[in-house]
Scaffold this motif. Structure first.
Motif, short mmCIF file in Angstrom:
data_model
loop_
_atom_site.label_atom_id
_atom_site.label_comp_id
_atom_site.label_asym_id
_atom_site.label_seq_id
_atom_site.Cartn_x
_atom_site.Cartn_y
_atom_site.Cartn_z
N VAL A 1 -37.10 -3.80 6.07
CA VAL A 1 -37.34 -2.45 5.57
C VAL A 1 -36.00 -1.86 5.16
O VAL A 1 -35.05 -1.87 5.96
N GLY A 2 -35.91 -1.37 3.94
CA GLY A 2 -34.63 -0.85 3.47
C GLY A 2 -34.71 0.57 2.97
O GLY A 2 -35.75 1.05 2.51
N ILE A 3 -33.57 1.25 3.05
CA ILE A 3 -33.41 2.58 2.47
C ILE A 3 -32.15 2.54 1.62
O ILE A 3 -31.12 2.02 2.04
N VAL A 4 -32.24 3.05 0.39
CA VAL A 4 -31.14 2.97 -0.57
C VAL A 4 -30.74 4.37 -0.98
O VAL A 4 -31.55 5.14 -1.51
N GLY A 5 -29.47 4.73 -0.75
CA GLY A 5 -29.02 6.06 -1.13
C GLY A 5 -27.73 6.44 -0.43
O GLY A 5 -27.29 5.77 0.51
N ARG A 6 -27.13 7.50 -0.90
CA ARG A 6 -25.88 7.98 -0.30
C ARG A 6 -26.08 8.36 1.16
O ARG A 6 -27.14 8.87 1.54
N LEU A 7 -25.07 8.12 1.96
CA LEU A 7 -25.14 8.47 3.39
C LEU A 7 -24.72 9.92 3.55
O LEU A 7 -23.58 10.23 3.94
N VAL A 8 -25.65 10.82 3.26
CA VAL A 8 -25.42 12.26 3.34
C VAL A 8 -26.57 12.89 4.12
O VAL A 8 -27.63 12.29 4.27
N ASP A 9 -26.35 14.10 4.60
CA ASP A 9 -27.31 14.74 5.51
C ASP A 9 -28.72 14.84 4.94
O ASP A 9 -29.70 14.63 5.64
#
Length: 229
Positions: A42-50
């Protein structure tokens, strides 16, 4: 109309259009991002921001591990940002550090398209835990890649995900609901494949660059005809 700037008929809306060909016509190679033979991913793709709420993603992993300890699943967090160290620490605090991999993009700005195609190829389900979204690009790319998606029901997500058909939606920050939806897909390969196929057709029709070009051309023609009668 609401803010008394201009009447709505003077503000035509043209939905986003993307170059989806790399995802629609993907090759079958993957990056094999983790030692995951026999595991679902299972993956999540995106900037590590709040606003992306990655802590919820880790809470979901913890909940699934506690509820289904024998389920072979690993999580992947793709993207760069200032929150990486804090999220790695939170994963250790939850005791799930061995079940999650953090991977930055080759290009920290936008990622390499070929790299993204390979990442989506390597996943079974793509997740989004955002507190708010405009148009969720990662979900469009994932669906173009034929992947089922699980997301929080925020912002413009419903413009992309048809609940129960192309993916499953949960209330914002609702770990239990999100976990249940994710487990539904992890337990049922046929449902994942069916949702992935429907999602692929949906975004190809709604969010391709070809549809965007046609909409812009139609708008220009309408305006030209209107003012050159």
């Amino acid at each position: 109309d609401v803010y008394k700037i201009a009447p709505s008929e003077k503000c035509p809306l043209i939905p986003l259009g993307l170059d989806l060909e790399p995802f629609l016509n993907k090759d079958q190679r993957t990056l094999e991002l983790m030692d995951s033979q026999g595991f679902m991913k299972v993956g999540i793709v995106g900037r590590l921001v709040d606003v992306k709420n990655h802590k919820m993603f880790l809470d979901v992993l913890k909940g699934i591990k506690d509820r289904e300890p024998d389920l072979n699943v690993k999580f992947l967090i793709v993207g760069g940002g200032d929150l990486k160290k804090g999220l790695e620490s939170y994963a250790r605090e939850l005791g799930v550090e061995d079940s999650v991999l953090f991977k930055g993009f080759l290009s920290e700005l936008v990622g390499d398209r070929r790299e993204l195609v390979s990442i989506y190829n390597d996943l079974d389900v793509v997740a989004l835990t955002s507190l708010n979204e405009g148009t969720p690009i990662s979900l469009i790319e994932a669906m173009a890649s034929g992947k089922a998606v699980v997301s929080t029901d925020v912002g413009g997500v419903r413009d992309v995900v048809v609940q129960g058909q192309t993916g499953l939606l949960s209330p914002s920050n609702d770990v239990d609901s999100f976990s249940a939806n994710l487990l539904t897909l992890l337990r049922d390969r046929d449902k994942r494949v069916d949702m992935g196929a429907k999602g692929r057709s949906f975004v190809k029709e709604r969010f391709s660059k070809e549809r965007l070009f046609k909409d812009i051309e139609a708008l220009y023609k309408e305006l030209y005809d209107k003012y050159h009668e």
